[in-house]
Design a protein around this motif. Structure first.
Motif, PDB file in Angstrom:
ATOM      1  N   VAL A 173      17.522  44.665 102.661  1.00 27.32           N
ATOM      2  CA  VAL A 173      18.600  43.852 103.204  1.00 27.32           C
ATOM      3  C   VAL A 173      19.931  44.478 102.847  1.00 27.32           C
ATOM      4  CG1 VAL A 173      18.944  42.295 101.251  1.00 27.32           C
ATOM      5  CG2 VAL A 173      19.373  41.460 103.550  1.00 27.32           C
ATOM      6  N   GLU A 174      20.875  44.280 103.733  1.00 28.99           N
ATOM      7  CA  GLU A 174      22.204  44.776 103.463  1.00 28.99           C
ATOM      8  C   GLU A 174      23.189  43.721 103.953  1.00 28.99           C
ATOM      9  OE1 GLU A 174      22.942  48.523 105.338  1.00 28.99           O
ATOM     10  OE2 GLU A 174      24.997  48.604 104.590  1.00 28.99           O
ATOM     11  N   THR A 175      24.187  43.410 103.141  1.00 26.84           N
ATOM     12  CA  THR A 175      25.244  42.522 103.623  1.00 26.84           C
ATOM     13  C   THR A 175      26.491  43.351 103.841  1.00 26.84           C
ATOM     14  OG1 THR A 175      26.089  41.980 101.433  1.00 26.84           O
ATOM     15  CG2 THR A 175      24.311  40.606 102.281  1.00 26.84           C
ATOM     16  N   ARG A 176      27.182  43.036 104.931  1.00 23.54           N
ATOM     17  CA  ARG A 176      28.403  43.791 105.217  1.00 23.54           C
ATOM     18  C   ARG A 176      29.562  42.808 105.329  1.00 23.54           C
ATOM     19  NH1 ARG A 176      25.638  47.249 109.994  1.00 23.54           N
ATOM     20  NH2 ARG A 176      24.277  48.512 108.681  1.00 23.54           N
ATOM     21  N   GLY A 177      30.406  42.860 104.333  1.00 24.16           N
ATOM     22  CA  GLY A 177      31.603  42.010 104.338  1.00 24.16           C
ATOM     23  C   GLY A 177      31.296  40.536 104.465  1.00 24.16           C
ATOM     24  N   LEU A 178      30.246  40.103 103.803  1.00 24.71           N
ATOM     25  CA  LEU A 178      29.810  38.704 103.935  1.00 24.71           C
ATOM     26  C   LEU A 178      30.787  37.767 103.209  1.00 24.71           C
ATOM     27  CD1 LEU A 178      27.289  37.631 105.370  1.00 24.71           C
ATOM     28  CD2 LEU A 178      26.251  37.336 103.134  1.00 24.71           C
ATOM     29  N   SER A 179      31.254  36.725 103.928  1.00 26.40           N
ATOM     30  CA  SER A 179      32.142  35.735 103.324  1.00 26.40           C
ATOM     31  C   SER A 179      31.628  34.342 103.628  1.00 26.40           C
ATOM     32  CB  SER A 179      33.567  35.857 103.883  1.00 26.40           C
ATOM     33  OG  SER A 179      34.073  37.132 103.643  1.00 26.40           O
ATOM     34  N   GLY A 180      31.947  33.446 102.747  1.00 29.24           N
ATOM     35  CA  GLY A 180      31.551  32.058 102.935  1.00 29.24           C
ATOM     36  C   GLY A 180      32.249  31.236 101.884  1.00 29.24           C
ATOM     37  N   PRO A 181      31.927  29.944 101.777  1.00 27.50           N
ATOM     38  CA  PRO A 181      32.569  29.129 100.743  1.00 27.50           C
ATOM     39  C   PRO A 181      32.241  29.678  99.360  1.00 27.50           C
ATOM     40  CG  PRO A 181      30.731  27.967 101.759  1.00 27.50           C
ATOM     41  CD  PRO A 181      30.952  29.193 102.564  1.00 27.50           C
TER      42      PRO A 181
ATOM     43  N   VAL B  90      22.063  42.508 107.508  1.00 25.18           N
ATOM     44  CA  VAL B  90      21.140  43.413 108.193  1.00 25.18           C
ATOM     45  C   VAL B  90      19.817  43.370 107.452  1.00 25.18           C
ATOM     46  CG1 VAL B  90      20.716  45.767 108.932  1.00 25.18           C
ATOM     47  CG2 VAL B  90      23.048  44.886 108.880  1.00 25.18           C
ATOM     48  N   TRP B  91      18.791  42.994 108.149  1.00 25.24           N
ATOM     49  CA  TRP B  91      17.471  42.844 107.529  1.00 25.24           C
ATOM     50  C   TRP B  91      16.567  43.955 108.034  1.00 25.24           C
ATOM     51  CZ3 TRP B  91      15.320  40.335 103.631  1.00 25.24           C
ATOM     52  CH2 TRP B  91      13.914  40.262 103.558  1.00 25.24           C
ATOM     53  N   GLN B  92      16.175  44.823 107.148  1.00 24.87           N
ATOM     54  CA  GLN B  92      15.320  45.957 107.494  1.00 24.87           C
ATOM     55  C   GLN B  92      15.821  46.653 108.759  1.00 24.87           C
ATOM     56  OE1 GLN B  92      11.401  44.104 107.405  1.00 24.87           O
ATOM     57  NE2 GLN B  92      11.181  44.814 105.297  1.00 24.87           N
ATOM     58  N   GLY B  93      17.109  46.878 108.781  1.00 20.25           N
ATOM     59  CA  GLY B  93      17.695  47.635 109.869  1.00 20.25           C
ATOM     60  C   GLY B  93      18.207  46.818 111.041  1.00 20.25           C
ATOM     61  N   ASN B  94      17.802  45.530 111.120  1.00 19.20           N
ATOM     62  CA  ASN B  94      18.239  44.727 112.257  1.00 19.20           C
ATOM     63  C   ASN B  94      19.234  43.669 111.811  1.00 19.20           C
ATOM     64  OD1 ASN B  94      16.173  46.020 113.820  1.00 19.20           O
ATOM     65  ND2 ASN B  94      14.726  44.617 112.805  1.00 19.20           N
ATOM     66  N   PRO B  95      20.324  43.543 112.544  1.00 18.50           N
ATOM     67  CA  PRO B  95      21.259  42.466 112.215  1.00 18.50           C
ATOM     68  C   PRO B  95      20.581  41.117 112.479  1.00 18.50           C
ATOM     69  CG  PRO B  95      22.192  43.975 113.857  1.00 18.50           C
ATOM     70  CD  PRO B  95      20.770  44.350 113.697  1.00 18.50           C
TER      71      PRO B  95
ATOM     72  N   GLY C 290      11.968  43.694  96.803  1.00 18.25           N
ATOM     73  CA  GLY C 290      13.238  43.927  96.131  1.00 18.25           C
ATOM     74  C   GLY C 290      13.689  42.624  95.484  1.00 18.25           C
ATOM     75  N   ILE C 291      14.510  42.745  94.443  1.00 19.16           N
ATOM     76  CA  ILE C 291      14.911  41.560  93.702  1.00 19.16           C
ATOM     77  C   ILE C 291      16.419  41.527  93.526  1.00 19.16           C
ATOM     78  CG2 ILE C 291      14.859  40.467  91.411  1.00 19.16           C
ATOM     79  CD1 ILE C 291      11.962  41.359  91.164  1.00 19.16           C
ATOM     80  N   ILE C 292      17.002  40.356  93.792  1.00 24.00           N
ATOM     81  CA  ILE C 292      18.381  40.125  93.362  1.00 24.00           C
ATOM     82  C   ILE C 292      18.298  39.225  92.146  1.00 24.00           C
ATOM     83  CG2 ILE C 292      20.580  39.057  93.918  1.00 24.00           C
ATOM     84  CD1 ILE C 292      20.157  39.733  96.821  1.00 24.00           C
ATOM     85  N   LEU C 293      18.839  39.707  91.042  1.00 21.76           N
ATOM     86  CA  LEU C 293      18.772  38.953  89.796  1.00 21.76           C
ATOM     87  C   LEU C 293      20.180  38.492  89.427  1.00 21.76           C
ATOM     88  CD1 LEU C 293      17.373  37.993  87.185  1.00 21.76           C
ATOM     89  CD2 LEU C 293      17.777  40.269  86.252  1.00 21.76           C
ATOM     90  N   ILE C 294      20.375  37.187  89.483  1.00 17.77           N
ATOM     91  CA  ILE C 294      21.666  36.639  89.078  1.00 17.77           C
ATOM     92  C   ILE C 294      21.492  36.098  87.680  1.00 17.77           C
ATOM     93  CG2 ILE C 294      23.396  34.871  89.535  1.00 17.77           C
ATOM     94  CD1 ILE C 294      22.495  34.920  92.466  1.00 17.77           C
ATOM     95  N   SER C 295      22.320  36.547  86.763  1.00 18.98           N
ATOM     96  CA  SER C 295      22.181  36.053  85.408  1.00 18.98           C
ATOM     97  C   SER C 295      23.517  36.086  84.701  1.00 18.98           C
ATOM     98  CB  SER C 295      21.164  36.899  84.634  1.00 18.98           C
ATOM     99  OG  SER C 295      21.109  36.465  83.298  1.00 18.98           O
ATOM    100  N   SER C 296      23.708  35.079  83.864  1.00 19.27           N
ATOM    101  CA  SER C 296      24.923  35.057  83.059  1.00 19.27           C
ATOM    102  C   SER C 296      24.645  35.641  81.686  1.00 19.27           C
ATOM    103  CB  SER C 296      25.419  33.614  82.925  1.00 19.27           C
ATOM    104  OG  SER C 296      25.681  33.097  84.181  1.00 19.27           O
ATOM    105  N   TYR C 297      23.401  36.084  81.492  1.00 20.50           N
ATOM    106  CA  TYR C 297      22.992  36.616  80.194  1.00 20.50           C
ATOM    107  C   TYR C 297      23.049  38.128  80.307  1.00 20.50           C
ATOM    108  CZ  TYR C 297      20.131  36.988  75.965  1.00 20.50           C
ATOM    109  OH  TYR C 297      19.658  37.265  74.720  1.00 20.50           O
ATOM    110  N   LEU C 298      24.126  38.690  79.796  1.00 20.40           N
ATOM    111  CA  LEU C 298      24.399  40.102  80.052  1.00 20.40           C
ATOM    112  C   LEU C 298      23.265  41.041  79.651  1.00 20.40           C
ATOM    113  CD1 LEU C 298      26.247  42.199  81.194  1.00 20.40           C
ATOM    114  CD2 LEU C 298      27.594  42.171  79.107  1.00 20.40           C
ATOM    115  N   PRO C 299      22.683  40.891  78.455  1.00 19.36           N
ATOM    116  CA  PRO C 299      21.620  41.837  78.085  1.00 19.36           C
ATOM    117  C   PRO C 299      20.516  41.896  79.137  1.00 19.36           C
ATOM    118  CG  PRO C 299      22.193  40.469  76.229  1.00 19.36           C
ATOM    119  CD  PRO C 299      22.968  39.943  77.395  1.00 19.36           C
ATOM    120  N   GLU C 300      20.213  40.766  79.710  1.00 19.45           N
ATOM    121  CA  GLU C 300      19.147  40.684  80.688  1.00 19.45           C
ATOM    122  C   GLU C 300      19.471  41.500  81.945  1.00 19.45           C
ATOM    123  OE1 GLU C 300      16.900  36.848  81.457  1.00 19.45           O
ATOM    124  OE2 GLU C 300      18.348  36.834  83.088  1.00 19.45           O
ATOM    125  N   VAL C 301      20.601  41.178  82.580  1.00 18.88           N
ATOM    126  CA  VAL C 301      20.944  41.933  83.790  1.00 18.88           C
ATOM    127  C   VAL C 301      21.186  43.397  83.467  1.00 18.88           C
ATOM    128  CG1 VAL C 301      21.853  40.552  85.658  1.00 18.88           C
ATOM    129  CG2 VAL C 301      23.175  40.757  83.571  1.00 18.88           C
TER     130      VAL C 301
END
Ligand code: ATP
Ligand code: ATP
Ligand code: MG
Ligand code: MG
Lengths: 297, 324, 515, 324
Positions: C280-288, C332-337, C468-479
């Motif tokens: 996946v690829e995001t290009r200039g993604l904006s939202g709230p 863009v998901w696997q090459g397709n928007p 693939g994994i997106i890992l959101i963490s506030s625990y710095l050592p982990e990320v």
């Protein structure tokens, strides 16, 4: 037609009161009077009727025709209203001397007529005025139903010692409840010979129970008021009789009297529009037939 | 011992408890029947049992429909009005020459539309279920009264009005209708994934949504089912009393809700079954039937009903708490 | 009266600490304290002594009974048996009110505040300032703001609590506990939702409180915090108190082996795998909550997102997952928007999101564990009309085993699970669903060391399968230790990107804070 | 656009919006009055305004009491029955020779006890508010009917029955009663800490409990206030209709709830005010009054009421969402 005479009934959601309104409407058309059709939506809604009366008087009409929903409660509000406009009472009374005229059908008398009718029907079926009977009242706390109930009980006690009230039931205004109560009464009281169902909705429910169990020959039912359904029951012999008032006339004459009163003409203080017992035997009478088939629309 | 049991994290019976609880309600029902059998001669007659089955049938069907809604943590106050309105609809259609089957089909369709409208109000307009269904309650009664001009429409179709009186294999047709509704309802709620989604939405709609549950569709489903059950009951009612009348079935919504809660449904959502409300409805019907047979004063009967509701629901709570 | 601030009057004239306890003397003693939930013995009879003025850490696996102990001490739940002595007197601690009026206060694991009330109202709840029977609203707001400022929490006292993120709410709970005159203050995993910076503020606060003579109990799954703060540490295992150590006389390894009865060589399990194509690829993604975010995730890699509270990472994840509308930009998901209009679209593409708040977003708390685990896959478990019961139960049991969720059966309600076990259910739900792209938002909040290591190993397994994994963490050592690429968010923008271990902790932190 | 607004995480209005919202409702009320003034000649007569103030008064007081309960995320379905029962109580006491003031005092005390019973059921027995208040609804009507034997008890005390018709400073006494209730209610809810506890319990009772708020006592308070308001309205009703009758005030609970919700109270708890329900009650009263003056068919009136409830609450939702 710039003369406005509102008519206030007890419960606009009931067929009986719709006939009253139809009579009033016809009178309005005939006499060139504007007739707002008002009323609470339940006979037990006293406060609602007081409110409607207040609102009606605020519109500065020529006169007001009202059928007080409760004797005591409407007394003061009618006194108050009568200060502004002439008040014509129909159907039931109120604790007030301020009525200019009063067209009643005596509900207590209606109850007595029902008792006589029931006794006669039982006698016809069994040869004697004896046996267990029941009363089913649609709703507690409604003035006219109380009066019918009391008139009925009074007459039974006074004139027909052989008839014994074994069940005195109150429903919740629902035909289905009346139906369920009746089937249970049949089960619980195998010796039941008669029932007084004191308004239209209960007569419908009770009639249905009798029809379902095909007991028209054994259990005699006297209803109150009429519509297509109950007249059909009467024809089929499911119901033994109906006490029928003259609501159409009450509405018509109510408006007519009110118009006269508003013109300061002299009107009769008390008129009894009467109540009649309708049975299969007399239902073809033209007079009765007119009562059973009022020109509602 | 504290109020926490009334918050959204109310205790929930375990799976095994659920069945046990169902049994216990059944036990209560049988106990009542035993008691009435002992204290009256007429209770255990074929005729009376038929009556009882007929008397509980309509509330039972309403309660099942209501339960779907309550499981999603909603409420449907309109069901009584829908019943009355449906009786008017079918009577009006029949009196205007529409043949029986289309008339019944259209009536059910009206039920579907009413339910869809409720869900629309909740999902799209963000209204509380209590309010939108209260509003339709008021309006539907008004429309029905307007159509009938405050009176009743007689139904002359014999086939239709005879139906509710008929028996089949010795069991009243009305009770067969309960079975006809209950079996698919059971499959739907307890065996299919849509039933699971109802529970999930009632428990935490956000979590359900993030797990891919179509929350809006689930809510549509619940309210449509409830209104359609109500329209179906309207048909039964019309058949039973032979008239269409807009003011009938007043207060039945409260009876349906009470049956459902007596049957173990939690008003906080996510707890409920199909068999519970059925038992609840027949318990209430038995109380009324018994009171009539025993010739209990009509006013005392009301008092007893209120007290019994408290007692039954209280013991239900106790049982659940015990299971923790 | 102790405590930092002179705004609370709750204890005026109350019988708080009739006999002041000298520093280092026992202030609270538990003798055979026990709690049973039905047949579950959450806390076996425990004897623990807390000394006046110390910082006493409690560690243990998920479900070891730590929160249970705290709830007993704060009157949230009632004990099954045992005794508690407060300043030498036997006490009941039957209601929160009793605990509070004795000076025992807690910041609970799950934030429990009223979201409809303002920050100030929450801070003063149950302890309002009154004058002639009426509340002094203005004075309370001012006082609350003063406390927040003094603590260095950058929060408006007049704001509604529901406008704050979960981490900010945690800070409010902390400020509130600090503000109330108290002698004994318990923190149950206070840093779970906090980043380094806020944690540091919290530690300063705790030290200040200790200097004022307040006794502190500190519960955490983060060993380094325990060693940084505590004077003594008690270990719980399966509801049993297995021992108490002075911090100077123990080490990581010993505590872990006391906790789980075995040793862990390596917590951050990281295998270097061949990186595959872009998923996946995001290009200039904006939202709230986020603007102009461009990033990509490839098969076999972990992309870490780090930032302070409210940096917009969760919002970005929800946008990508279709839960919240995206205002501009492209996915863009696997090459397709693609346009991801709702969660179902995301799931069908092959995206899974384990959200950050298990209570609000992750779990149906009053449903059974099994139902929670299977929720995303009921369509797959159905044969036409009905659900295949066998497959349903098999799948639930497998996840419970794999993740070592501590429960007798899958029928137990999720609400009866400890915090960490609840987190495992959320993860298990998405493992059974499977996906090409997993978004884990704070996946190890409240999870114990052993399980953390297992979760990291699970990550590796997912990567091996080509996800693939997106890992959101506030625990710095982990990320820091797990991410192949690490992106830093600040105020809704992606401000910096690093490859594996290419920047120092300090550098990443500085970028997140933006000084 | 989503269902989340119907779960316990309903949106929360900002402080400032609250006042603005109050104003907007006031705007709606004034707009209705303007409209009716233009379309009828009789609306803006002293007589009619007096009527309007009288007509809205009882619902207004009930709605204020109900609001306390709803703010705690509860509901009180019994208020209509309590009104009817109180009219019976005071009539019975007066007819048995109890002097006026003690009779009124005892009636109010009965209200307090009923409320306490509700809270007891909720707090100690763990019953849902919906169920316990539904059960008392049923039972109280039964008891009242039993006492009156299904009929009415006349009140002969002239001082008492004249009260509701009296004016003071040109304003109907019934409306004065609204003011007498509203001012302490406002102080209680918005300025005292007990009011804040109501909000806290409704928002998160567990959080309130952990903060040392006596949640149980708060719930007792809410239900007692609601029932006492209802008993007070029962006195006013008895004075207005001059009788005690147990079946009066049927369905008033729904009107009170509708008024409260129209006035911006959230059925999910923790959102509400004193002025909102008052405005809501007078908006409903205006709709009825106007429909009567305009001679709108009674059935159409029902339809309009239902539709308006939806519209008003919908715009309320929109406003709140806008304020986020
Ligand atoms: N309400 C409850 N009903 C039944 N069991 C419960 C309940 N609450 C907790 N438990 C059980 O008690 C045990 C201890 O839970 P507790 O919350 O104290 O764990 P913990 O040490 O705080 O774990 P964590 O680190 O995950 O927060 C767990 O096995 C849990 O399942
Ligand atoms: N519903 C909402 N409407 C508008 N803004 C919001 C909303 N929810 C959150 N925000 C704001 O968006 C920003 C990003 O919040 P988000 O929760 O995504 O941050 P985060 O990086 O995940 O931090 P955290 O560690 O707190 O989860 C915050 O400033 C927050 O106040
Ligand atoms: Mg814990
Ligand atoms: Mg986040």
């Amino acid at each position: 037609a710039d003369v406005t005479i509102p008519i206030i009934v007890k419960d606009t959601t009931s067929f009986y009161w719709q006939i009253v309104l139809a009579g009033a409407r016809a009178a309005g058309k005939d006499l060139g009077v504007n007739v707002p059709e008002l009323g609470a939506q339940s006979e037990s809604d006293i406060n609602g009727q007081i409110t409607i009366l207040e609102n009606a008087v605020a519109g500065a009409p020529a006169a007001v025709v009202i059928s007080p929903t409760e004797f005591k409660a409407l007394g003061k509000p009618i006194d108050e209203a009568a200060k502004a406009v002439p008040i014509i009472g129909i159907d039931s009374g109120a604790d007030s001397k301020a009525f200019t005229s009063f067209l009643t059908t005596d509900n207590t008398q209606g109850g007595r007529i029902a008792a006589d009718g029931l006794a006669a029907a039982i006698k016809e079926a069994t040869g004697k005025e004896e046996g267990d009977i029941a009363i089913i009242t649609s709703l507690p706390g409604v003035g006219s139903l109380d009066q019918r109930h009391n008139g009925f009980v009074e007459q039974i006690t006074a004139k027909y010692p052989g008839l014994k009230v074994v069940a005195d039931k109150y429903a919740d205004g629902q035909a289905t409840t009346g139906l369920n109560m009746m089937t249970d009464l049949i089960t619980a009281n195998p010796n039941l010979v008669g029932v007084f169902a004191s308004n239209l909705i209960m007569a419908q429910g009770v009639g249905q129970a009798i029809a379902e169990n095909k007991l028209g020959d054994k259990i005699k039912v006297i209803g109150f008021d009429s519509d297509e359904k109950t007249v059909g029951f009467l024809k089929e012999g499911v119901l033994a009789g109906l006490v029928v008032q003259d609501p159409y006339r009450m509405g018509y004459d109510g408006i007519k009297t009110a118009l006269a009163a508003s013109k300061k003409e002299k009107v009769e203080a008390n008129v009894d529009t009467g109540a009649n017992l309708v049975t299969k035997a007399n239902m073809a009478d033209p007079k009765i037939d007119a009562l059973l088939n009022p020109k509602v629309n | 011992m504290s109020v926490e049991t009334t918050t959204e994290t109310a205790p929930v019976p375990k799976k095994g408890m659920n069945i046990l609880f169902g049994l216990t309600l059944l036990g209560l029902l049988l106990f009542l029947w035993l008691l009435l059998g002992l204290s009256t001669t007429s209770f255990w007659t074929a005729n009376n049992i038929s009556n009882l089955l007929r008397q509980g049938a309509m509330t039972a069907i309403l309660a099942v429909g209501q339960t779907f809604v309550i499981i999603t943590a909603g409420i449907d106050l309109s069901v009584g009005a829908v019943v009355g309105f449906s009786s008017v609809t079918v009577a009006w259609l029949l009196s205007h020459g529409v043949p029986l089957w289309p008339a019944m089909g259209i009536t059910l369709l009206v039920g579907v539309l009413i339910g869809a409208f409720h869900a629309f109000g909740i999902v799209r307009m963000g209204l509380p279920a209590f309010i939108i269904t209260l509003a339709t309650l008021t309006s539907l009664r008004g429309i029905g009264l307007l159509v009938t001009n405050g009176s009743t429409i007689s139904i002359s179709n014999e086939a239709f009005t005879n139906f509710s009186r008929a028996d089949f294999l010795g069991i009243p047709s009305l009770f067969w209708m309960v079975i006809v509704v209950a079996i698919p309802a059971y499959i739907f709620l307890h065996l299919s994934r849509w039933g699971r989604y109802l529970f999930a939405v009632g428990s935490n709609s956000e979590a359900a949504r993030l797990s891919g549950v179509n929350v809006n569709r689930t809510i549509y489903l619940a309210y449509i089912l409830s209104s359609t059950c109500a329209a179906f009951v309207g048909l039964l009612l019309a058949s039973r009393i032979g008239i269409g009348n807009a003011t009938q079935a007043e207060g039945w919504e409260l009876q349906a809700i009470a049956s459902s809660v007596i049957g173990g449904t939690s008003l906080f959502g996510a707890v409920g079954s199909v068999h519970g409300p059925l038992l609840g409805a027949f318990i209430l019907a038995t109380i009324n039937n018994g009171a009539n047979l025993l010739n209990v004063n009509a006013f005392v009967q009301r008092i007893i009903t209120g007290v019994l509701i408290i007692v039954i629901v209280y013991f239900d709570q106790l049982r659940r708490r015990g299971s923790r | 009266m102790t405590g930092l601030y002179d705004v609370s009057h709750r204890h005026e004239g109350a019988a708080i600490a009739k006999h002041p306890v000298a520093k280092g003397q026992p202030i609270l003693e538990l003798r055979g304290l026990q709690k049973k939930y039905g047949a579950v013995e959450a806390l076996k009879p425990a004897n623990i002594t807390f000394l006046s003025g110390e910082i006493h850490a409690i560690v243990g696996e998920n479900g070891a009974g730590k929160s249970t102990l705290i709830k007993l001490l704060t009157g949230v739940i009632r004990r099954t048996s045992g005794e508690v002595f407060w300043c030498g007197d036997a006490v009941q601690l039957a209601t929160p009110n009793e605990a509070i009026s004795r000076g025992i206060n807690a910041v609970h694991q799950e934030v429990v505040l009223c979201r409809h009330l303002s920050v100030a109202a929450n801070m003063f709840l149950g302890d309002e300032m009154n004058k002639n029977g009426l509340m002094r609203k203005r004075a309370m707001t001012d006082a609350a703001q003063a406390v927040l400022n003094d603590l260095g929490f950058n929060l408006p006292a007049a704001a509604l609590l529901s406008d704050l993120t979960i981490g900010q709410q945690q800070l409010v709970a902390t400020a509130r506990a600090a503000m109330r005159g108290t002698q004994f203050l318990i923190f149950d995993e206070p840093t779970a939702y906090l980043t380094r910076q806020e944690s540091a503020q919290l530690f300063r606060l705790i030290r200040r409180l200790q200097a004022e003579g307040v006794t502190i109990v500190y519960i955490s799954h983060r060993m380094e915090e325990v060693f940084e703060l505590a004077d003594r540490v008690s270990v719980l295992r399966d509801g049993t108190h297995v021992g108490t150590r002075n911090i100077g006389e123990t080490n990581d390894a010993e505590l872990i082996s006391m906790m789980i009865n075995r040793t862990i060589e390596q917590i951050y399990h990281k295998e270097t795998l061949p990186i595959g194509g872009t998923i996946v690829e995001t290009r200039g993604l904006s939202g709230p909550g986020f603007t102009d975010v461009s990033l990509s995730v490839r098969a076999g890699e972990i992309v870490g997102l780090y930032g302070l509270i409210g940096a917009g990472r969760s919002e970005f994840a929800l946008g990508l997952y279709g839960r919240q509308p995206v205002s501009s930009g492209e996915i863009v998901w696997q090459g397709n928007p693609v346009k991801i209009r709702n969660e179902r679209v995301a799931m069908d593409l092959g995206i899974a999101l384990a959200p950050e708040s298990r209570r609000d977003q992750g779990l149906c708390l009053n449903l059974p564990i099994g139902m929670n685990i299977n929720l995303p896959i009921f369509d797959r478990l159905s044969n036409g009309l009905t659900i295949n019961r066998r497959r349903e139960t098999d799948n639930a049991d497998r996840q419970i085993n794999d993740l070592k969720i501590k429960t007798p059966t899958r029928r137990v309600l999720a609400s009866a699970m400890s915090g960490g076990n609840q987190q495992k259910i959320v993860i298990g739900k998405w493992l059974s669903h499977g996906a090409k792209l997993f978004i884990f938002d704070e996946p190890t909040v409240g999870v114990d060391v052993g399980t953390k290591a297992e979760i990291y190993r699970l990550f590796a397994r997912l990567l091996e399968q080509g996800a693939g994994i997106i890992l959101i963490s506030s625990y710095l050592p982990e990320v820091y230790e797990l991410s192949d690429r690490l992106h830093v968010f600040r105020q809704g923008k992606l401000v910096a990107s690093h490859t594996y271990r290419s920047a120092s902790h300090e550098e990443v932190l500085t970028q997140a804070i933006g000084v």
